[in-house]
Scaffold this active site. Structure first.
Site, PDB file in Angstrom:
ATOM      1  N   LYS A 199      -7.735   8.890  55.342  1.00 49.04           N
ATOM      2  CA  LYS A 199      -7.658   9.788  56.490  1.00 49.04           C
ATOM      3  C   LYS A 199      -8.431   9.149  57.634  1.00 49.04           C
ATOM      4  CE  LYS A 199      -8.694  14.383  58.204  1.00 49.04           C
ATOM      5  NZ  LYS A 199      -9.110  15.756  57.891  1.00 49.04           N
ATOM      6  N   LYS A 252      -3.011   9.746  56.265  1.00 44.33           N
ATOM      7  CA  LYS A 252      -2.954  10.649  57.408  1.00 44.33           C
ATOM      8  C   LYS A 252      -3.636  10.028  58.616  1.00 44.33           C
ATOM      9  CE  LYS A 252      -4.891  15.036  58.777  1.00 44.33           C
ATOM     10  NZ  LYS A 252      -5.743  16.138  58.423  1.00 44.33           N
TER      11      LYS A 252
HETATM   12  C1  PBG Z   1      -9.709  19.272  58.525  1.00 39.62           C
HETATM   13  C2  PBG Z   1      -8.325  18.833  58.788  1.00 39.62           C
HETATM   14  C3  PBG Z   1      -7.827  18.273  59.976  1.00 39.62           C
HETATM   15  C4  PBG Z   1      -6.458  18.164  59.810  1.00 39.62           C
HETATM   16  C5  PBG Z   1      -6.148  18.615  58.526  1.00 39.62           C
HETATM   17  N1  PBG Z   1      -7.324  18.997  57.895  1.00 39.62           N
HETATM   18  C6  PBG Z   1      -8.496  17.950  61.257  1.00 39.62           C
HETATM   19  C7  PBG Z   1      -9.615  17.010  61.287  1.00 39.62           C
HETATM   20  O1  PBG Z   1      -9.913  16.295  60.341  1.00 39.62           O
HETATM   21  O2  PBG Z   1     -10.275  17.006  62.319  1.00 39.62           O
HETATM   22  C8  PBG Z   1      -5.510  17.682  60.869  1.00 39.62           C
HETATM   23  C9  PBG Z   1      -4.094  18.095  60.723  1.00 39.62           C
HETATM   24  C10 PBG Z   1      -3.262  17.927  61.930  1.00 39.62           C
HETATM   25  O3  PBG Z   1      -3.675  17.377  62.964  1.00 39.62           O
HETATM   26  O4  PBG Z   1      -2.112  18.368  61.860  1.00 39.62           O
HETATM   27  N2  PBG Z   1     -10.476  18.548  57.666  1.00 39.62           N
END
Ligand code: PBG
Length: 327
Positions: A199, A252
């Site tokens: 991520k 992601k």
């Molecule tokens: C939180 C989380 C995020 C997303 C999914 N879970 C945001 C982040 O890490 O700041 C983002 C999903 C999206 O942008 O569609 N941990």
């Protein structure tokens, strides 16, 4: 005669029938997990400005949306809560409260549809007054091991409510093993872990943070989420998550990280997921609304590319629409 002309690749593209013989990548509603937002400030669903077509749902409108998605073959959802500001705390305690919004939503959905696959996000940011995925020390550092203890409580609360798959998105070290042990210790041996393995610290999460009002109140997420410039680091995360007992691995964002999806696909035998995040969705929506792109074609193409890169399953705000388009 030119030997070059003996081989005419175009012959294999000459009709839809012939193209169908050797099409390598397929996209169907069964390849999707549908992310949905929830709130409890009033009894109406609230549209999210930067994500046209997406809402912060009430429990009632959530149920209607899931019913519609199931009607077109999408039978997996992942839930995110919008927590009111006054209930956010430094310790994010609400994330493991069995009577909070997410456990209530899970119970309601599973009661109605036991075969619905309910995925839950494990991370503190929607519940944290700091807007971080982990606990924040006085000096601003994100505390790894202390956070993992809270994440385990959160995962257990979700499992008790009936979640099928727990998806830690926090990027703390060692959380997959700790959550696996916590789940097994309480008898939840059948609850799966879908780890957000690679991520990235991405600007493409902007609209999501608007939707949940969950942007960091100070600093950024670069000490835990990955540097967009890196891919080898993703392999190190794959190794760790596999060793710690993850059932599925996620990359992601998805579209701008197709190379990472391919790398992870080649490094593991586990199922691979990819998250087409809010910013990717917002770009396609915005350009389509202006008439600059043909939404259906461009969305299906972007999603097919994510599958082609190696994703088995895609988390996408387009999930229901894809089901409708392909019906
Ligand atoms: C939180 C989380 C995020 C997303 C999914 N879970 C945001 C982040 O890490 O700041 C983002 C999903 C999206 O942008 O569609 N941990």
């Amino acid at each position: 005669m030119s030997p070059f002309l003996r081989a005419r690749p175009r012959r294999n593209r000459k009709s839809e029938v012939v193209r169908s013989f050797h099409r390598e990548t397929h996209l169907g509603p069964e390849h999707f997990i549908y992310p949905l937002f929830l709130h409890e400030e009033g009894d109406a669903a609230i549209p999210i400005a930067s994500m046209p077509g997406c809402m912060r749902h009430t429990l009632d409108s959530l149920q209607a949306e899931v019913e519609a998605a199931r009607g077109v073959g999408v039978n997996a959802v992942v839930l995110f809560p919008k927590v009111p500001d006054e209930r956010k705390t430094p310790g994010a305690e609400e994330c493991y409260d069995d009577s909070a919004l997410i456990p209530r939503a899970i119970r309601r959905l599973k009661e109605k549809w036991p075969d619905l696959c309910v995925v839950t996000d494990v991370a503190l940011d929607p519940y944290s007054s700091m807007g971080h995925d982990g606990l924040v020390a006085e000096d601003g550092r994100i505390l790894n091991d202390e956070t993992v203890e809270v994440l385990c409580k959160q995962a257990l609360s979700q499992a008790r409510a009936g979640a099928d798959i727990i998806a830690p998105s926090d990027m703390m070290d060692g959380r997959v093993a700790a959550i696996r042990d916590a789940l097994d210790g309480d008898g939840f041996t059948e609850v799966s872990i879908l780890s957000y393995t690679a991520k990235y610290a991405s600007a493409f999460y902007g609209p999501f943070r608007d939707a949940l009002d969950s942007a960091p109140r100070g600093g950024d997420k670069k000490t835990y989420q990955m540097d967009p410039a890196n891919s080898r680091e993703a392999l190190r995360e794959v190794e760790a998550d596999e060793a710690e007992g993850a059932d599925m691995l996620m990359v992601k964002p998805a579209g701008p990280y197709l190379d990472v999806i391919r790398l992870v696909r080649e490094a593991t035998t586990l199922p691979v997921a990819a998250y087409q995040v809010s910013g990717e969705y917002a770009m396609l929506k915005a350009a389509s609304e202006r008439g600059w792109l043909d939404e259906k074609r461009v969305a299906l193409e972007a999603l097919t590319a994510i599958r082609r890169a190696g994703a088995d399953v895609i988390l996408s705000y387009y999930a229901r629409q894809v089901g409708e388009w392909l019906a």
